[in-house]
Design an enzyme around this catalytic site. Structure first.
Site, short mmCIF file in Angstrom:
data_model
loop_
_atom_site.label_atom_id
_atom_site.label_comp_id
_atom_site.label_asym_id
_atom_site.label_seq_id
_atom_site.Cartn_x
_atom_site.Cartn_y
_atom_site.Cartn_z
N ARG A 143 76.37 22.52 -26.25
CA ARG A 143 74.70 22.82 -26.35
C ARG A 143 74.49 22.52 -27.87
O ARG A 143 74.86 22.91 -29.00
CB ARG A 143 75.42 24.14 -26.09
CG ARG A 143 73.43 24.79 -26.55
CD ARG A 143 73.25 25.71 -26.72
NE ARG A 143 74.71 27.15 -26.55
CZ ARG A 143 74.60 28.56 -26.33
NH1 ARG A 143 74.08 29.36 -25.17
NH2 ARG A 143 75.83 29.22 -26.62
N ARG A 176 74.28 25.83 -32.55
CA ARG A 176 74.66 27.59 -32.54
C ARG A 176 75.75 27.70 -33.37
O ARG A 176 76.75 27.19 -33.28
CB ARG A 176 74.29 28.64 -31.83
CG ARG A 176 72.71 28.83 -31.58
CD ARG A 176 73.04 29.97 -30.39
NE ARG A 176 73.61 30.34 -29.54
CZ ARG A 176 73.88 31.23 -28.26
NH1 ARG A 176 72.96 30.83 -27.82
NH2 ARG A 176 74.97 32.43 -28.34
P1 AP5 Z 1 72.62 28.45 -21.59
O1 AP5 Z 1 72.19 28.50 -20.42
O2 AP5 Z 1 72.65 28.30 -23.27
O3 AP5 Z 1 73.94 29.60 -21.23
P2 AP5 Z 1 74.24 30.64 -21.68
O4 AP5 Z 1 74.44 31.67 -21.00
O5 AP5 Z 1 72.49 31.22 -22.33
O6 AP5 Z 1 75.00 31.04 -22.83
P3 AP5 Z 1 74.48 32.51 -24.86
O7 AP5 Z 1 75.81 31.36 -25.23
O8 AP5 Z 1 73.56 32.11 -24.64
O9 AP5 Z 1 75.44 32.78 -23.94
P4 AP5 Z 1 75.76 34.54 -24.84
O10 AP5 Z 1 76.13 35.49 -23.86
O11 AP5 Z 1 76.98 34.05 -25.29
O12 AP5 Z 1 74.71 34.39 -26.20
P5 AP5 Z 1 73.56 35.67 -26.27
O13 AP5 Z 1 72.56 34.22 -27.18
O14 AP5 Z 1 73.39 36.45 -25.51
O15 AP5 Z 1 73.87 26.88 -20.99
C1 AP5 Z 1 74.62 26.52 -22.43
C2 AP5 Z 1 74.97 25.08 -22.31
O16 AP5 Z 1 74.77 24.63 -21.35
C3 AP5 Z 1 73.68 24.46 -22.54
O17 AP5 Z 1 73.62 23.01 -23.32
C4 AP5 Z 1 72.71 24.02 -20.87
O18 AP5 Z 1 72.27 22.29 -21.58
C5 AP5 Z 1 74.21 23.20 -20.72
N1 AP5 Z 1 74.13 24.01 -19.42
C6 AP5 Z 1 73.22 25.18 -18.30
N2 AP5 Z 1 73.62 25.22 -17.34
C7 AP5 Z 1 74.13 23.84 -16.74
C8 AP5 Z 1 75.13 23.37 -15.70
N3 AP5 Z 1 74.78 24.32 -14.40
N4 AP5 Z 1 75.21 22.80 -15.44
C9 AP5 Z 1 76.06 21.62 -16.84
N5 AP5 Z 1 75.68 22.12 -18.23
C10 AP5 Z 1 74.67 23.41 -18.40
O19 AP5 Z 1 74.56 36.60 -27.56
C11 AP5 Z 1 74.52 35.85 -28.62
C12 AP5 Z 1 75.43 37.02 -29.94
O20 AP5 Z 1 74.75 38.61 -29.86
C13 AP5 Z 1 77.02 37.85 -28.84
O21 AP5 Z 1 77.79 37.56 -29.32
C14 AP5 Z 1 76.33 38.74 -29.38
O22 AP5 Z 1 76.88 39.19 -31.01
C15 AP5 Z 1 75.08 39.16 -29.60
N6 AP5 Z 1 74.67 39.88 -27.90
C16 AP5 Z 1 73.48 39.64 -27.71
N7 AP5 Z 1 73.22 40.37 -26.99
C17 AP5 Z 1 73.58 41.20 -26.68
C18 AP5 Z 1 74.28 42.89 -26.20
N8 AP5 Z 1 73.66 42.89 -25.25
N9 AP5 Z 1 74.96 43.38 -26.44
C19 AP5 Z 1 75.54 43.18 -27.54
N10 AP5 Z 1 75.74 42.17 -28.27
C20 AP5 Z 1 74.36 41.29 -27.64
MG MG Z 2 71.75 31.76 -24.19
#
Ligand code: AP5
Ligand code: MG
Length: 233
Positions: A143, A176
C-alpha cells in the site's frame, strides 16, 4: 458509476481486517451517495500529524499495532457524527472495533442524535469484507497513499501511473508507519482477538452482511452498492 445523492443511506459500518479494503470501498460509497467517510484510523492519524494531545497519545499505540482506548475513540466519533454533513448518512470505516465500541454505537443510535420519528435511518448496515490472510499481507506491504488527497494505491494491484507519484496531484506517495511487517502481525492479532467478536455480535443479531473481499475492487463495489440500494428499496 453515476452519483445517487437522492437516497438517505443512513449509517454504514465497514468491518474487516487490516488491508481488507475498507478505505478503498468507503471512498467509493462516499462519492456515489455523497455521504462522508468517517475513518477512525484517518482521524487518529490527522490528530497525530497535528500534534494534538489525543494524537500524541494515540501515535505510540498505533505504531505498536494496538488499539487506542475505547473512550478516546468514542469521544472522537461522537464529535464527528454530530457535524451536519452526517445528517443523510455516513460510513464508519474501522469503527466499531471492540465489543464496548459496538455497544456504545448502539446506544448512540438509539439516542437523540438521530430523528426518532424515522427509526429506519438509525440502524446501520454492517458489511464485513472477508479476505484471505496471504492476500492481506500483500495488500498491506504494497500500500501507498497520497498525503495530500488521501487516494490509496498499491504497488502490486493498483499502481500509480508514474512510480511513487499521485495520479491526481503529483504528490510523492507515502507508506504508512504501521504497514511494516513487525506491526502488521500485532494489528492482525488485535483484529482476531478484539474485532472478530464485533462481527460475531452483528451476526448473532442478524445484522451482518459478509462480502467476499478477495475479488477485483470494482466487483466488490458493485455488490456493496447493490446491498445498500436493496436495503432502502
Ligand atoms: P485499504 O482500502 O487501505 O484497506 P483498509 O481495510 O482500509 O486497511 P487499513 O490498514 O486502513 O485498516 P486498519 O483497520 O488496520 O487501519 P485503520 O487506519 O483503520 O486497502 C489496503 C490495500 O489493498 C491498498 O493498497 C488498496 O489499494 C489494496 N486493495 C483494496 N482492495 C483491493 C482489492 N479488492 N484487490 C486488490 N487490492 C486491493 O487503523 C489504524 C490504527 O488506528 C489501528 O491499528 C489502531 O491503532 C487505531 N484505530 C483505528 N480505529 C480504531 C478504533 N475504532 N478503536 C481503536 N483503535 C483504532
Ligand atoms: Mg483504512
Amino acid at each position: 458509476m453515476a452519483q445517487e445523492t437522492s437516497r438517505d443511506v443512513g449509517p454504514v459500518v465497514l468491518l474487516g481486517p487490516p488491508g481488507a479494503g475498507k478505505g478503498t470501498q468507503a471512498k467509493r460509497i462516499m462519492e456515489r451517495y455523497d455521504i462522508p467517510q468517517v475513518s477512525t484510523g484517518d482521524l487518529l492519524r490527522e490528530n497525530a500529524a497535528q500534534g494534538t494531545n489525543l494524537g500524541l497519545a494515540a501515535k505510540a499505540i498505533m505504531a505498536r499495532g494496538e488499539l487506542v482506548p475505547d473512550d478516546v475513540v468514542c469521544g472522537m466519533v461522537r464529535e464527528r457524527l454530530s457535524r451536519p454533513d452526517c445528517k443523510r448518512g455516513y460510513i464508519l470505516d474501522g469503527f466499531p472495533r471492540t465489543a464496548a465500541q459496538a455497544g456504545w454505537l448502539d446506544a448512540l443510535l438509539d439516542d437523540k442524535l438521530f430523528d426518532n420519528s424515522r427509526p429506519t435511518r438509525a440502524w446501520p448496515i454492517v458489511i464485513c469484507l472477508d479476505v484471505d490472510y496471504n492476500q492481506l499481507l500483500l495488500r498491506l506491504t504494497g500500500r501507498r497513499s497520497c498525503p495530500t488527497c488521501g487516494r490509496i494505491y498499491n504497488v502490486h494491484f493498483q499502481p500509480p501511473r508514474v512510480d511513487e507519484l499521485c495520479d491526481l496531484d503529483g504528490t510523492k506517495l507515502v507508506t504508512r508507519n504501521d504497514d511494516r511487517l513487525e506491526v502488521i502481525q500485532p494489528r492482525l492479532t488485535a483484529y482476531q482477538e478484539q474485532t472478530r467478536p464485533v462481527a460475531e455480535y452483528y451476526q448473532r443479531t442478524g445484522r451482518l452482511i459478509t462480502v467476499n473481499g478477495d475479488r477485483p475492487m470494482d466487483e466488490i463495489t458493485a455488490e456493496v452498492y447493490r446491498i445498500l440500494e436493496d436495503h432502502h428499496a
